[in-house]
Design a protein around this motif. Structure first.
Motif, PDB file in Angstrom:
ATOM      1  N   ARG A  27       0.835  -1.210   0.000  1.00 41.84           N
ATOM      2  CA  ARG A  27       0.000   0.000   0.000  1.00 41.84           C
ATOM      3  C   ARG A  27       0.867   1.257   0.000  1.00 41.84           C
ATOM      4  O   ARG A  27       0.596   2.224  -0.719  1.00 41.84           O
ATOM      5  CB  ARG A  27      -0.932   0.001   1.205  1.00 41.84           C
ATOM      6  N   ALA A  80      -6.816  -0.326  -8.193  1.00 42.83           N
ATOM      7  CA  ALA A  80      -8.108  -0.294  -7.504  1.00 42.83           C
ATOM      8  C   ALA A  80      -8.433   1.110  -7.005  1.00 42.83           C
ATOM      9  O   ALA A  80      -9.582   1.572  -7.103  1.00 42.83           O
ATOM     10  CB  ALA A  80      -8.091  -1.286  -6.340  1.00 42.83           C
ATOM     11  N   GLU A  81      -7.419   1.810  -6.496  1.00 44.90           N
ATOM     12  CA  GLU A  81      -7.655   3.169  -6.000  1.00 44.90           C
ATOM     13  C   GLU A  81      -8.086   4.098  -7.125  1.00 44.90           C
ATOM     14  O   GLU A  81      -9.014   4.911  -6.964  1.00 44.90           O
ATOM     15  CB  GLU A  81      -6.381   3.694  -5.335  1.00 44.90           C
ATOM     16  N   ARG A  82      -7.459   3.966  -8.269  1.00 45.22           N
ATOM     17  CA  ARG A  82      -7.817   4.834  -9.398  1.00 45.22           C
ATOM     18  C   ARG A  82      -9.202   4.496  -9.934  1.00 45.22           C
ATOM     19  O   ARG A  82      -9.959   5.411 -10.297  1.00 45.22           O
ATOM     20  CB  ARG A  82      -6.762   4.696 -10.501  1.00 45.22           C
ATOM     21  N   ARG A  83      -9.549   3.225  -9.969  1.00 41.12           N
ATOM     22  CA  ARG A  83     -10.896   2.857 -10.418  1.00 41.12           C
ATOM     23  C   ARG A  83     -11.958   3.380  -9.454  1.00 41.12           C
ATOM     24  O   ARG A  83     -13.028   3.815  -9.868  1.00 41.12           O
ATOM     25  CB  ARG A  83     -10.990   1.338 -10.539  1.00 41.12           C
ATOM     26  N   ASN A  84     -11.655   3.304  -8.157  1.00 46.58           N
ATOM     27  CA  ASN A  84     -12.617   3.790  -7.164  1.00 46.58           C
ATOM     28  C   ASN A  84     -12.823   5.307  -7.277  1.00 46.58           C
ATOM     29  O   ASN A  84     -13.932   5.805  -7.070  1.00 46.58           O
ATOM     30  CB  ASN A  84     -12.131   3.440  -5.755  1.00 46.58           C
ATOM     31  N   LEU A  85     -11.751   6.027  -7.628  1.00 40.96           N
ATOM     32  CA  LEU A  85     -11.885   7.475  -7.773  1.00 40.96           C
ATOM     33  C   LEU A  85     -12.742   7.839  -8.961  1.00 40.96           C
ATOM     34  O   LEU A  85     -13.427   8.876  -8.961  1.00 40.96           O
ATOM     35  CB  LEU A  85     -10.494   8.112  -7.915  1.00 40.96           C
ATOM     36  N   ALA A 110       1.557   4.282  -3.114  1.00 36.52           N
ATOM     37  CA  ALA A 110       1.538   5.747  -2.995  1.00 36.52           C
ATOM     38  C   ALA A 110       2.828   6.352  -3.546  1.00 36.52           C
ATOM     39  O   ALA A 110       2.811   7.373  -4.233  1.00 36.52           O
ATOM     40  CB  ALA A 110       1.330   6.144  -1.540  1.00 36.52           C
ATOM     41  N   ALA A 145       2.780   6.213  -7.468  1.00 33.67           N
ATOM     42  CA  ALA A 145       1.633   6.793  -8.177  1.00 33.67           C
ATOM     43  C   ALA A 145       2.043   7.837  -9.214  1.00 33.67           C
ATOM     44  O   ALA A 145       1.574   7.813 -10.355  1.00 33.67           O
ATOM     45  CB  ALA A 145       0.657   7.394  -7.164  1.00 33.67           C
ATOM     46  N   TYR A 178      -3.250  -2.471  -5.847  1.00 25.73           N
ATOM     47  CA  TYR A 178      -3.800  -1.423  -4.976  1.00 25.73           C
ATOM     48  C   TYR A 178      -3.908  -0.099  -5.718  1.00 25.73           C
ATOM     49  O   TYR A 178      -4.912   0.624  -5.591  1.00 25.73           O
ATOM     50  CB  TYR A 178      -2.918  -1.242  -3.744  1.00 25.73           C
ATOM     51  N   LEU A 179      -2.880   0.241  -6.487  1.00 23.88           N
ATOM     52  CA  LEU A 179      -2.903   1.496  -7.223  1.00 23.88           C
ATOM     53  C   LEU A 179      -4.008   1.499  -8.270  1.00 23.88           C
ATOM     54  O   LEU A 179      -4.728   2.495  -8.433  1.00 23.88           O
ATOM     55  CB  LEU A 179      -1.532   1.712  -7.873  1.00 23.88           C
TER      56      LEU A 179
END
Length: 256
Positions: free
Chosen positions: A187, A249-254, A191, A194, A246-247
């Protein structure tokens, strides 16, 4: 000359099961043994509070470098030995540091090699063969970089020597601890990566983890460490996959 005094620093969080063993390896060595604890919940602070040789401070945790740099600036002596709770100072290293304290002209900092143990066995390869860290250094010349994972003393512009004595590093308490730490580091590395990773594709999710395993297990001799080496190399490769998963998934969630 009179041996230089030096400070010993630990930063801790939930280290009650390992910290006493490490402290035993430096017992009676320094008159400034400072431990900065991040409000442990396993009794670490209570355990340390009862020791007259420990200067215990509790401070909220915002990152490993910030915690260590904060402690370094508050050391009483100019020279510092910084340790993790899962590291032991060997008698050979202790003797070498004592000898160094009487040398008139020291370098700014010193590399110390580590002998790593995992699942009860010494690991000689698997990418850990040449593991070394800067841990003995001058308080006013050395600081940690701002990485969230594998933070290190910035050595650019410093005179850095090499010690022969080693630290014994019992890096993971058990397999669950290894997996938990791998997820946490993934995680944090996500970051860090990114800004320099505009798109996530199969190269990141398949090729990079595959190469990490090949590099650790074949090129760096992980197969020579037996079953333990296979576990280490597989989990480290999994960590690379998780970093980009993780990176992604975070971008898709945004975007959702």
């Amino acid at each position: 000359m009179t041996p230089r005094p030096f400070s010993i620093i630990y930063t801790t969080f939930n280290e009650a099961d390992v910290i006493e063993r490490s402290l035993a390896s430096v017992e009676g060595w320094s008159d400034d043994l400072q431990i900065v604890d991040s409000f442990s919940t396993d009794g670490t602070a209570e355990l340390l509070a009862g020791r007259p040789d420990v200067r215990l401070v509790q401070r909220p945790y915002s990152g490993p470098s910030d915690q260590k740099n904060w402690a370094i600036a508050r050391a009483r002596h100019e020279w510092i030995l910084l340790l993790d709770a899962d590291e032991l100072v060997t008698p050979e290293l202790r003797e070498e540091v004592d000898a160094l304290r009487s040398v008139p002209d020291l370098q700014d900092a010193y590399w110390i090699r580590r002998t790593n143990f995992f699942m009860g066995r010494r690991i000689r390869y698997s990418g850990w063969r040449n593991d070394r860290v800067v841990r003995f250094f001058h308080r006013d010349r050395a600081r940690y970089n701002d990485r969230q994972v594998h933070e290190e003393i910035e050595v650019a512009g410093l005179r850095v020597g090499q010690l022969n004595g080693r630290l014994e590093h019992y890096t993971f308490k058990n397999l669950d601890h290894f997996l938990d730490k791998t997820r946490r580091y993934a995680r944090w590395k996500a970051a860090d990566a990114a800004d320099r990773t505009p798109r996530i594709n199969l190269f990141h999710l398949l090729v990079k983890p595959g190469f990490r395993f090949f590099n650790q297990y074949v090129l760096k001799g992980g197969f020579l460490d037996g079953r333990e080496g296979l576990v280490i190399c597989y989990v480290l490769a999994y960590g690379v996959f998780l970093r980009y998963a993780y990176l992604l998934a975070e971008r898709r969630n945004l975007r959702a």
